[in-house]
Scaffold this motif. Structure first.
Motif, mmCIF file in Angstrom:
data_model
loop_
_atom_site.group_PDB
_atom_site.id
_atom_site.type_symbol
_atom_site.label_atom_id
_atom_site.label_comp_id
_atom_site.label_asym_id
_atom_site.label_seq_id
_atom_site.Cartn_x
_atom_site.Cartn_y
_atom_site.Cartn_z
ATOM 1 N N LYS A 1 0.831 -1.212 0.000
ATOM 2 C CA LYS A 1 0.000 0.000 0.000
ATOM 3 C C LYS A 1 0.864 1.260 0.000
ATOM 4 C CE LYS A 1 -2.073 -1.249 3.817
ATOM 5 N NZ LYS A 1 -1.339 -2.511 3.995
ATOM 6 N N SER A 2 1.882 1.284 0.847
ATOM 7 C CA SER A 2 2.775 2.449 0.888
ATOM 8 C C SER A 2 3.598 2.547 -0.395
ATOM 9 C CB SER A 2 3.706 2.362 2.105
ATOM 10 O OG SER A 2 2.970 2.474 3.315
ATOM 11 N N LEU B 1 1.503 4.408 -2.865
ATOM 12 C CA LEU B 1 1.531 5.861 -2.665
ATOM 13 C C LEU B 1 2.812 6.471 -3.221
ATOM 14 C CD1 LEU B 1 0.094 6.653 0.895
ATOM 15 C CD2 LEU B 1 -1.078 6.604 -1.306
ATOM 16 N N LYS B 2 3.936 5.822 -2.949
ATOM 17 C CA LYS B 2 5.223 6.339 -3.429
ATOM 18 C C LYS B 2 5.299 6.308 -4.950
ATOM 19 C CE LYS B 2 7.694 5.055 0.798
ATOM 20 N NZ LYS B 2 8.663 4.128 1.425
ATOM 21 N N GLN C 1 3.657 8.468 7.587
ATOM 22 C CA GLN C 1 3.222 7.704 8.759
ATOM 23 C C GLN C 1 3.597 8.371 10.074
ATOM 24 O OE1 GLN C 1 3.903 3.492 8.979
ATOM 25 N NE2 GLN C 1 3.648 3.215 6.774
ATOM 26 N N ASP D 1 -0.519 8.410 4.459
ATOM 27 C CA ASP D 1 0.062 7.077 4.642
ATOM 28 C C ASP D 1 -0.147 6.638 6.091
ATOM 29 O OD1 ASP D 1 1.384 4.717 4.370
ATOM 30 O OD2 ASP D 1 3.356 5.566 3.961
ATOM 31 N N GLU D 2 -1.177 5.835 6.311
ATOM 32 C CA GLU D 2 -1.547 5.335 7.636
ATOM 33 C C GLU D 2 -1.593 6.465 8.675
ATOM 34 O OE1 GLU D 2 0.103 1.670 8.985
ATOM 35 O OE2 GLU D 2 0.415 0.910 6.969
ATOM 36 N N VAL E 1 -4.217 5.524 2.960
ATOM 37 C CA VAL E 1 -3.827 4.144 3.231
ATOM 38 C C VAL E 1 -4.015 3.902 4.719
ATOM 39 C CG1 VAL E 1 -1.799 2.664 3.520
ATOM 40 C CG2 VAL E 1 -2.248 3.730 1.320
#
Length: 318
Positions: A43-44, A47-48, A88, A165-166, A197
């Protein structure tokens, strides 16, 4: 006004390790989307890849007509100005106070005077409830405050796309609820495209307009919130409703013996679909749909008790 992100046939691997393959989705302009998935599903990494920090092996990410997977560094630099990112841990510079952390993008990417920068920084810090803490160092504040400072910094350039991100990682349920409300309120105010995410099922069930689920190296499903919350697809149903029965195990996939032992077991009924979180001012967001609209339009009968304004979403309610 937010902008659309169109992802087509995206594939990413690190060496021989495939992260995900043939991921295709469209993140609609101005809407809130959540991307879910068991730990380790990339998931991360997604995003990246969307912001161009990682290059995919194949596929495209088109934003305002530019494919950031293949464009020049100059074009990528310009497209990145559309983004704000909440990492995060907040990703604060430890030697700078919160004010200077939030002001950093303005000093790097604009020619604003210090008085203009101060006006913008204080506006964003007020937005996230941090006025009075601007002189503190990141190490002197709680994790929740660092998250809010990171969000203020993500917003100072008035982005059209905001990636989270989370954002709930390390936060208690109360702070997570406040952060969820803040995200909804921000979307109502700035109409930015937002992609979150998260692992938090309550966030996924109450905040977004759309939900996606990454599983077993592919995108299992992506679509309107009600579509996924009423889905009978085993992996979607298991994850979104926090059930033990289904294909997901302690490692990402259950083995054949575990799946065999579940044969004949009756799945718990789908829990009611909750009302979507409203902005604090009570005025619906532009992208917010009428409760039950997707179900009616697609001939789907939602679980009993769905869209009850008094329905409890306390822990253990589903």
């Amino acid at each position: 006004m937010g902008v659309e992100i169109k992802v087509q046939d995206l594939t990413k691997s690190f060496g021989r390790s495939l992260i995900w393959k043939d991921v295709s989705l469209t993140v609609p302009a101005g809407e809130i989307c959540v991307m879910l998935g068991p730990s380790g599903t990339g998931k991360s990494v997604l995003l990246k890849t969307l912001i161009g920090l990682l290059k995919p092996d194949y596929g495209s990410v088109v934003i305002e007509g530019t494919d950031i997977a293949s464009c020049s560094e100059k074009d990528l630099y310009e497209i990145r100005k559309l983004f704000g990112v909440l990492f995060q841990d907040g990703a604060m510079f430890g030697s700078m106070n919160l004010y200077d952390n939030v002001a950093f993008p303005l000093r790097e990417h604009t020619r604003k005077t210090e008085s203009d920068i101060r006006a913008v920084v204080m506006e964003k810090m007020e937005l996230v409830g941090l006025v009075g803490a601007e002189d503190k160092l990141p190490g002197e504040i709680s994790g929740g405050m660092r998250k809010r400072a990171g969000l203020a910094r993500a917003l100072v350039l008035d982005p059209e796309i905001v990636l989270f991100d989370e954002p709930d990682s390390g936060l208690d349920p109360v702070r997570t609820s406040f952060l969820n409300q803040l995200i909804v309120d921000l979307n109502a105010q700035i109409d930015a495209t937002m992609l979150i995410v998260t692992h938090d099922v309550n966030t996924a069930r109450t905040v977004p307009d759309n939900i996606g689920l990454l599983y077993h190296k592919h995108l299992a499903m992506f679509g309107p919130r009600e579509m996924l919350l009423s889905s009978e697809e085993p992996v979607v149903r298991q994850f979104l409703n926090a059930q033990m029965i289904g294909p997901i195990g302690m490692s990402e996939e259950k083995d054949a013996d575990e799946l065999e032992s579940e044969k004949g077991q009756e799945l718990p009924p789908l829990p009611p679909i909750p009302m979507q979180l409203d902005p604090s001012n009570g005025i619906h967001r532009r992208s917010q749909r009428e409760p039950g609209l997707w179900c009616r339009e697609n001939g789907v009968t939602p679980p009993p008790g769905s869209f009850d304004e008094n329905m409890s979403m306390a822990p253990g309610a589903f």
